[in-house]
Design a protein around this motif. Structure first.
Motif, short mmCIF file in Angstrom:
data_model
loop_
_atom_site.label_atom_id
_atom_site.label_comp_id
_atom_site.label_asym_id
_atom_site.label_seq_id
_atom_site.Cartn_x
_atom_site.Cartn_y
_atom_site.Cartn_z
N LEU A 169 75.86 40.21 77.98
CA LEU A 169 75.33 41.33 76.87
C LEU A 169 76.42 41.79 75.95
N LEU A 170 77.70 41.69 76.36
CA LEU A 170 78.62 42.09 75.43
C LEU A 170 80.38 41.71 76.04
N VAL A 171 80.92 41.53 75.25
CA VAL A 171 82.26 41.45 75.76
C VAL A 171 82.96 42.09 74.79
N GLU A 172 84.13 42.92 75.51
CA GLU A 172 84.69 43.83 74.61
C GLU A 172 86.37 44.23 75.20
N ASP A 173 87.14 44.75 74.32
CA ASP A 173 88.26 45.24 75.10
C ASP A 173 88.05 46.34 75.99
N LYS A 174 88.72 46.43 77.07
CA LYS A 174 88.49 47.34 78.00
C LYS A 174 88.67 48.67 77.51
N ASP A 175 89.77 49.08 76.63
CA ASP A 175 89.87 50.27 76.18
C ASP A 175 88.72 50.91 75.38
N LYS A 176 88.38 50.12 74.61
CA LYS A 176 86.90 50.36 73.78
C LYS A 176 85.97 50.91 74.51
N LEU A 177 85.64 49.83 75.32
CA LEU A 177 84.41 49.73 76.38
C LEU A 177 84.30 51.20 77.01
N MET A 178 85.72 51.70 77.65
CA MET A 178 85.67 52.75 78.32
C MET A 178 85.62 54.00 77.54
N GLN A 179 86.05 53.92 76.24
CA GLN A 179 85.90 54.85 75.14
C GLN A 179 84.21 55.10 75.07
N ARG A 180 83.77 54.04 74.87
CA ARG A 180 82.28 54.21 74.67
C ARG A 180 81.39 54.69 75.86
N MET A 181 81.92 54.32 76.94
CA MET A 181 81.08 54.75 78.27
C MET A 181 81.20 56.30 78.36
N GLY A 182 82.28 57.01 77.69
CA GLY A 182 82.56 58.11 78.10
C GLY A 182 81.87 59.03 77.17
N GLN A 183 80.76 58.45 76.04
CA GLN A 183 80.46 59.36 75.10
C GLN A 183 79.04 59.51 75.23
N LYS A 184 78.63 60.62 74.68
CA LYS A 184 77.26 61.19 75.09
C LYS A 184 76.83 61.74 73.59
N GLU A 185 75.31 61.69 73.57
CA GLU A 185 74.91 62.32 72.23
C GLU A 185 74.03 63.44 72.54
N LEU A 186 74.20 64.42 71.79
CA LEU A 186 73.47 65.81 71.83
C LEU A 186 72.41 65.82 70.65
N GLU A 187 71.05 65.96 70.96
CA GLU A 187 70.37 65.93 69.91
C GLU A 187 69.58 67.15 69.75
N VAL A 188 69.96 67.86 68.57
CA VAL A 188 69.59 69.27 68.36
C VAL A 188 68.46 69.11 67.52
N GLN A 189 67.12 69.37 68.06
CA GLN A 189 65.93 69.11 67.50
C GLN A 189 65.53 70.47 66.69
N LEU A 190 65.04 70.08 65.67
CA LEU A 190 65.06 71.33 64.59
C LEU A 190 63.20 71.72 64.41
N THR A 191 62.98 73.12 64.10
CA THR A 191 61.69 73.54 63.93
C THR A 191 61.25 72.99 62.28
#
Ligand SMILES: Nc1ncnc2c1ncn2[C@@H]1O[C@H](COP(=O)(O)OP(=O)(O)O)[C@@H](O)[C@H]1O
Ligand SMILES: [Mg+2]
Length: 309
Positions: free
Chosen positions: A213-235
């Motif tokens: 599925l993917l091959v990546e430098d470990k450091d970059k991968l770990m950084q991405r794994m620690g990321q999360k998205e917050l969706e602020v839904q508007l009216t």
């Protein structure tokens, strides 16, 4: 860095038609530690077995040190050491003899100095005359590695070297692997432990369902794994992110109904509190707030689920 192993569109269908590898492309860099991470049945052993010539590919090519594994099998195989997933040692054999035997299999002349070097490298020298059955589980695993290294291969494959092994033994194994890398050996190991990949790999490949599925430098991968998205839904829909909120971490959703904020779950401050007060100060009204893991995290969560099953 140059590639020591080149895999091109490798496919493997077992008898009955089951496709265990569905077109794998991969270059393994000389001197690296590559961890192939994937759940049971992903195709890790099939991939390694094919590279090592134990199973034949249905199509595609693999070369090791420039030698095609089919046309130039002996030269390619000589460069490879393989530590199989299962421990398969003769219980009454003595350590030094089993390692000597392995060297002979590759047509290398017997060389006591080379055997001593390998045994010392794996801290087995003082056990050289012991019978296999006298050794602990960890020592037996070391013997398997010594056998795989007996003919001085440049590339070492370790298939699940720490599956079912306790924490201490696992760390011990990581030290052995680091020592081999320092000697210039290229190492490919398969694992289904994320922590293992995190602890020792330079690069991580994720394999599932016969696909890389993917091959990546470990450091970059770990950084991405620690990321999360917050969706602020508007009216109400907006056309652009208000000037007061401009930031690299923030973007507008395609439908203009939400602001999407990316943050690091391991950071001391996520910036969420500040963001929400700034959103209010900009005169926007919230409908709801949702958080999401990165898609990579989802893959890993699925691994863990399968592991537990
Ligand atoms: N000799 C075989 N014949 C048929 N199917 C096989 C054979 N070996 C493996 N498989 C199947 O191929 C898939 C990949 O297996 P394997 O490469 O052992 O995965 P992993 O090492 O990642 O656990 C699995 O679904 C497995 O059942
Ligand atoms: Mg396997």
């Amino acid at each position: 860095m140059t590639d020591i192993v080149t895999i091109k569109d490798l496919r493997k269908a077992y008898k009955g038609g089951f496709e265990a590898l569905k077109g794998v492309n991969l270059g393994i860099r000389s001197g690296e530690i590559l961890a192939l991470l994937g759940p049971n049945g992903a195709g890790k052993t099939t991939l390694i077995s094919t590279i090592c010539g134990i199973t034949t590919a249905t199509s595609g090519t693999v070369s090791v040190g420039g030698h095609d594994i089919v046309r130039d099998f002996r030269a390619a195989r000589k460069m490879i050491g393989l530590v199989p997933q299962e421990i398969n040692l003769e219980p009454f054999e003595r350590v030094i003899n089993t390692v000597r035997f392995s060297r002979g299999l590759f047509g290398k002349s017997s060389d006591d100095a080379a055997i001593e070097k390998v045994l010392r490298q794996l801290s087995l020298w003082d056990k050289k005359d012991a019978q296999i059955r006298e050794l602990s589980g960890g020592m037996k695993r070391r013997v398997l590695i010594a056998k795989a290294l007996a003919h001085d291969p440049r590339v070492l494959f370790l298939d699940e070297p720490t599956a079912g092994v306790d924490v201490e033994l696992r760390k011990d194994m990581w030290k052995v692997v680091a020592g081999l890398k320092a000697e210039g050996v290229t190492i490919i190991l398969t694992t289904h432990y994320i922590e293992e990949a995190e602890a020792i790999a330079d690069r991580v490949g994720i394999i599932a369902g016969g696909e890389l599925l993917l091959v990546e430098d470990k450091d970059k991968l770990m950084q991405r794994m620690g990321q999360k998205e917050l969706e602020v839904q508007l009216t109400a829909k907006i056309d652009t992110v208000p000037d007061s909120l401009q930031s690299d971490a923030l973007r507008l959703s395609d439908d203009g109904m939400a602001l999407i904020y990316t943050y690091d779950t391991r950071a001391e401050r996520t910036g969420i509190t500040k963001l929400l007060s700034e959103v209010a100060a900009a005169g926007l009204t919230l409908r709801d707030v949702v958080t999401r893991q990165s898609s990579l995290e989802d893959i890993f969560v699925n691994f863990v689920k399968e592991d537990a099953a």
